[in-house]
Scaffold this motif. Structure first.
Motif, mmCIF file in Angstrom:
data_model
loop_
_atom_site.group_PDB
_atom_site.id
_atom_site.type_symbol
_atom_site.label_atom_id
_atom_site.label_comp_id
_atom_site.label_asym_id
_atom_site.label_seq_id
_atom_site.Cartn_x
_atom_site.Cartn_y
_atom_site.Cartn_z
ATOM 1 N N ARG A 33 0.841 -1.197 0.000
ATOM 2 C CA ARG A 33 0.000 0.000 0.000
ATOM 3 C C ARG A 33 0.878 1.249 0.000
ATOM 4 O O ARG A 33 1.965 1.276 0.593
ATOM 5 C CB ARG A 33 -0.915 0.019 1.225
ATOM 6 N N GLN A 68 -1.766 -5.050 -0.046
ATOM 7 C CA GLN A 68 -3.118 -4.935 -0.583
ATOM 8 C C GLN A 68 -3.451 -6.129 -1.480
ATOM 9 O O GLN A 68 -2.639 -6.541 -2.304
ATOM 10 C CB GLN A 68 -3.255 -3.643 -1.399
ATOM 11 N N PHE A 94 -5.940 8.111 -1.902
ATOM 12 C CA PHE A 94 -7.045 7.149 -1.817
ATOM 13 C C PHE A 94 -6.950 6.253 -0.571
ATOM 14 O O PHE A 94 -7.651 5.268 -0.469
ATOM 15 C CB PHE A 94 -7.083 6.282 -3.071
ATOM 16 N N GLY A 95 -6.101 6.583 0.329
ATOM 17 C CA GLY A 95 -5.978 5.814 1.572
ATOM 18 C C GLY A 95 -4.753 6.266 2.332
ATOM 19 O O GLY A 95 -3.854 5.460 2.604
ATOM 20 N N ALA A 122 -2.226 4.349 5.069
ATOM 21 C CA ALA A 122 -2.415 2.895 5.054
ATOM 22 C C ALA A 122 -1.068 2.197 4.870
ATOM 23 O O ALA A 122 -0.209 2.666 4.123
ATOM 24 C CB ALA A 122 -3.364 2.494 3.943
ATOM 25 N N SER A 169 -0.800 7.882 -0.653
ATOM 26 C CA SER A 169 -1.859 7.964 -1.653
ATOM 27 C C SER A 169 -3.055 8.748 -1.123
ATOM 28 O O SER A 169 -3.466 8.603 0.043
ATOM 29 C CB SER A 169 -2.315 6.561 -2.054
#
Length: 343
Positions: free
Chosen positions: A157, A171, A163-164, A167, A161
């Motif tokens: 991960r 993944q 988008f997360g 994290a 990012s």
């Protein structure tokens, strides 16, 4: 025999007499035929996969279309050549089709059959095989595919990012389809590969040929292969019972048209050479229904398998093939233990 379905090679091209079956015809007719056999209460619609040939080559769009137009049948492959596959892309597609179908995917994969080209998988970008037939690439791809559909984290991960953010860890691919692992089959053409499938813990699709020829009948060789697979499954400690399918060319002779096309086609096992190995090819069954019942009850591999795949002449169209399947469902299959999904 608990289940039966159709196995289509999906051929298209010239039919003779100036007639032509296009790739679009082949796929659209496959969808129509699948709808018809779903209405009959037959259990599955399965497709051979071949690259660089006028046959089905990218089955997932076709299976998704069939899944969306049917309610009960399994939709599947027999088999996808893993030498040609990006295993993570295949894992995403398989999970998507399985979700669309409500868990009706029967995904048959294997090393693949002899090709019309030389090492075609290298043209697809999969090079480095140390095996003349690319078996090592197929096994490597299959291992990664199984890890992906089992939900293993495969990519790190990105904590930065958008988008997360923050994290960490690994993944998994998405989507995931619960139970898909139990609906994966390995296509085996010999005893060793069947035993390997049993150890791995996937279902068995026994081929229409076996790379063995010791004088025994094909059905006896195949039944021995199935026994070896089940023994390997049990010895590996897997829970439950695996599924096993066999494929046969079977034509009930009911009408004058049936006799015209297939009368006199009954033949014995054939011995030939494939991939440089002396092999046994299963025979064609073509007879009146009562004779077929007697013959098929004597087929040791059909008795041992739970699923029978009828290879169909897809070039003859939907109406003809639907009638062949309906004749088998009405006159032959019940005597082998089959019960329609319609009750």
């Amino acid at each position: 025999m608990q289940r039966f379905g159709t196995l289509s090679f999906g051929h298209y091209g010239p039919l003779g007499g100036g007639r032509q079956l296009t790739a679009a015809d082949s796929m659209l007719q496959a969808i129509d035929l699948a709808q018809g056999i779903d209405d009959l209460g037959v259990n599955g619609s399965y497709f051979r996969v071949h690259h660089f040939a006028r046959q089905q080559s990218s089955p997932m769009p076709l299976l998704a279309a069939i899944a969306a137009r049917t309610q009960r049948i399994e939709v599947g492959t027999g088999v996808i050549d893993m030498r040609y596959e990006n295993p993570l892309h295949l894992a995403e597609e398989a999970a998507s089709v399985d979700l669309i179908s409500g868990g009706r995917l029967a995904l048959g994969v294997s090393r693949g059959s002899p090709e019309t080209v030389v090492r075609g998988y290298e043209t697809f970008g999969y090079t480095g095989s140390e095996d003349p037939r690319g078996a090592d690439i197929a096994r490597e791809h299959f291992d990664l595919f199984l890890r992906a559909i089992e939900g293993e984290g495969l990519a790190e991960r990105d904590a930065t990012s958008a988008f997360g953010p923050g994290a960490t860890g690994m993944q998994r691919i998405e989507p995931q389809s619960p139970g898909l692992r139990s609906r994966v089959w390995w296509g085996a053409g010999n005893r060793d590969s069947a035993e390997w499938a049993g150890r791995v813990g996937v279902n068995l699709m026994s081929s229409t040929l076996l790379t063995a020829a010791d004088g025994r009948a094909f059905d006896l060789l195949q039944a021995e292969q199935i026994d070896a697979f089940r023994t390997a499954w049990r010895d590996a400690g897997h829970a439950g019972e695996p599924r096993v399918s066999v494929s046969r060319s079977i034509f009930p002779l009911v009408t004058a048209e049936d006799h015209m096309y297939f009368g006199g086609r009954q033949d014995g096992d054939q011995i030939g050479v494939i991939d440089g190995i002396r092999s046994t090819f299963g025979k064609t069954y073509a007879a009146e229904p009562d004779v077929l019942v007697e013959q098929l009850l004597e087929d040791a591999a059909i008795r041992s398998a739970d699923t029978l795949m009828l290879t169909i002449p897809s070039q003859l169209g939907v109406e003809f093939n639907l009638r062949v399947v309906a004749s088998f469902a009405e006159h032959v299959a019940p005597a082998l233990g089959w019960v329609s999904t319609r009750g």
